[in-house]
Design a protein around this motif. Structure first.
Motif, mmCIF file in Angstrom:
data_model
loop_
_atom_site.group_PDB
_atom_site.id
_atom_site.type_symbol
_atom_site.label_atom_id
_atom_site.label_comp_id
_atom_site.label_asym_id
_atom_site.label_seq_id
_atom_site.Cartn_x
_atom_site.Cartn_y
_atom_site.Cartn_z
ATOM 1 N N TYR A 194 34.102 36.442 53.857
ATOM 2 C CA TYR A 194 35.167 36.415 52.757
ATOM 3 C C TYR A 194 35.399 35.083 51.930
ATOM 4 C CZ TYR A 194 37.023 33.985 57.010
ATOM 5 O OH TYR A 194 37.248 33.188 57.902
ATOM 6 N N ARG A 254 29.843 34.369 48.257
ATOM 7 C CA ARG A 254 29.088 35.440 48.378
ATOM 8 C C ARG A 254 30.128 36.918 48.602
ATOM 9 N NH1 ARG A 254 24.232 34.498 52.107
ATOM 10 N NH2 ARG A 254 23.560 36.380 51.569
ATOM 11 N N GLU A 255 31.313 36.600 48.760
ATOM 12 C CA GLU A 255 32.097 37.614 49.258
ATOM 13 C C GLU A 255 32.350 38.654 48.071
ATOM 14 O OE1 GLU A 255 34.950 34.418 47.970
ATOM 15 O OE2 GLU A 255 32.950 34.741 48.837
ATOM 16 N N LYS A 256 32.811 39.848 48.326
ATOM 17 C CA LYS A 256 33.252 40.806 47.179
ATOM 18 C C LYS A 256 34.893 40.635 46.793
ATOM 19 C CE LYS A 256 29.160 42.296 46.750
ATOM 20 N NZ LYS A 256 28.269 41.948 45.389
ATOM 21 N N ALA A 257 35.126 41.358 45.737
ATOM 22 C CA ALA A 257 36.655 41.181 45.322
ATOM 23 C C ALA A 257 37.581 41.520 46.409
ATOM 24 C CB ALA A 257 36.791 42.167 44.177
ATOM 25 N N ARG A 271 37.362 49.060 39.317
ATOM 26 C CA ARG A 271 36.277 49.241 40.357
ATOM 27 C C ARG A 271 36.498 50.385 41.371
ATOM 28 N NH1 ARG A 271 34.535 46.355 37.135
ATOM 29 N NH2 ARG A 271 33.575 44.168 37.244
ATOM 30 N N PHE A 331 35.675 50.975 45.705
ATOM 31 C CA PHE A 331 35.105 50.203 47.016
ATOM 32 C C PHE A 331 35.029 51.229 48.042
ATOM 33 C CE2 PHE A 331 37.317 47.148 44.273
ATOM 34 C CZ PHE A 331 36.551 46.222 44.032
ATOM 35 N N CYS A 380 30.277 54.141 54.385
ATOM 36 C CA CYS A 380 29.071 53.904 53.993
ATOM 37 C C CYS A 380 27.707 54.215 54.861
ATOM 38 C CB CYS A 380 28.940 52.388 53.533
ATOM 39 S SG CYS A 380 27.365 51.730 52.759
ATOM 40 N N GLY A 407 32.379 40.497 34.943
ATOM 41 C CA GLY A 407 31.524 41.798 34.912
ATOM 42 C C GLY A 407 31.851 42.701 34.178
ATOM 43 N N ARG A 464 33.735 50.437 36.796
ATOM 44 C CA ARG A 464 32.733 50.895 37.670
ATOM 45 C C ARG A 464 33.248 51.711 38.425
ATOM 46 N NH1 ARG A 464 30.499 46.384 39.606
ATOM 47 N NH2 ARG A 464 29.109 45.975 37.924
ATOM 48 N N THR A 467 40.730 45.384 56.673
ATOM 49 C CA THR A 467 40.179 44.250 56.265
ATOM 50 C C THR A 467 40.847 42.990 56.304
ATOM 51 O OG1 THR A 467 38.442 45.493 55.004
ATOM 52 C CG2 THR A 467 38.543 43.227 54.307
#
Length: 198
Positions: free
Chosen positions: A6, A10-13, A42, A44, A50, A102, A106, A132
């Motif tokens: 986090y 390297r963490e995502k949004a 986006r 997620f 996943c 970006g 998406r 999270t």
């Protein structure tokens, strides 16, 4: 989801925004830096969904390519609204228009995987963000996230991944290795690309 990085770039949004809002709450800050104008959209997917979707594809007879994602599209501003509600805090937004934004939008089209594999995500965005947020909040309060980058952490604390599968050169040909949980540090060894221990 939990047990992901986090911070450190390297963490995502979702994780980054949770961390920023948590830091603002803990340090009595009033503003939140947002890359871009917040209107980027986006979708997620929660980590357990996943893994579930990926496993269902592996266990099927199909050799087709599928999207494993969520069709629940959200703007960055809308996601901030959700996390602020979870955190019970409202912040002024400092839009940084010079930062990378970006692509504008998406999302994931899940019609094919739903029709052919019968898979859809089971955890919506708000529920995933609640899980999270709680985990990141506890991590921020207790210490460092540096161990999340190490190989031994992932093997010792593989909360979700109970097995190792690797895709070989031929479609549909994969191997499976059961991983004990947890693995002592002394037993952590890297895997080769074909699933064997190096």
């Amino acid at each position: 989801g939990p047990i992901g990085t986090y911070d450190g770039g390297r963490e995502k949004a979702p994780a980054a925004l949770c961390r920023k809002i948590i830091n603002a709450k803990l340090n009595n800050l009033e503003t939140l830096d947002v890359w871009g104008d917040g209107k980027q959209t986006r979708s997620f997917l929660y980590i357990s969904d996943c893994l579930d979707g990926t496993e269902k594809i592996f266990n099927s007879d199909s050799q087709q390519v599928y999207n494993v994602g969520s069709s629940e599209q959200v703007s960055i501003n809308q996601m901030i609204d959700i996390i602020e509600d979870i955190s019970e805090i409202k912040l002024k937004r400092n839009y940084q228009l010079d930062k990378p934004k970006g692509v504008r939008g998406r999302s994931s089209d899940n019609k094919k995987i739903n029709d052919e594999i019968g898979w859809i995500p089971s955890i919506n965005l708000k529920t995933g963000l609640e899980k999270t947020y709680k985990w990141i909040y506890d991590e921020v309060k207790s210490g460092s996230n540096l161990t999340k980058f190490t190989r031994s952490y992932w093997f010792k604390y593989n909360l979700y991944i109970k097995f190792f599968k690797c895709i070989r050169a031929m479609p549909g040909d994969y191997c499976e290795r059961v991983i004990p949980d947890p693995i002592p540090n002394s037993e952590v060894k890297p895997f080769c690309a074909d699933g064997t221990l190096s």
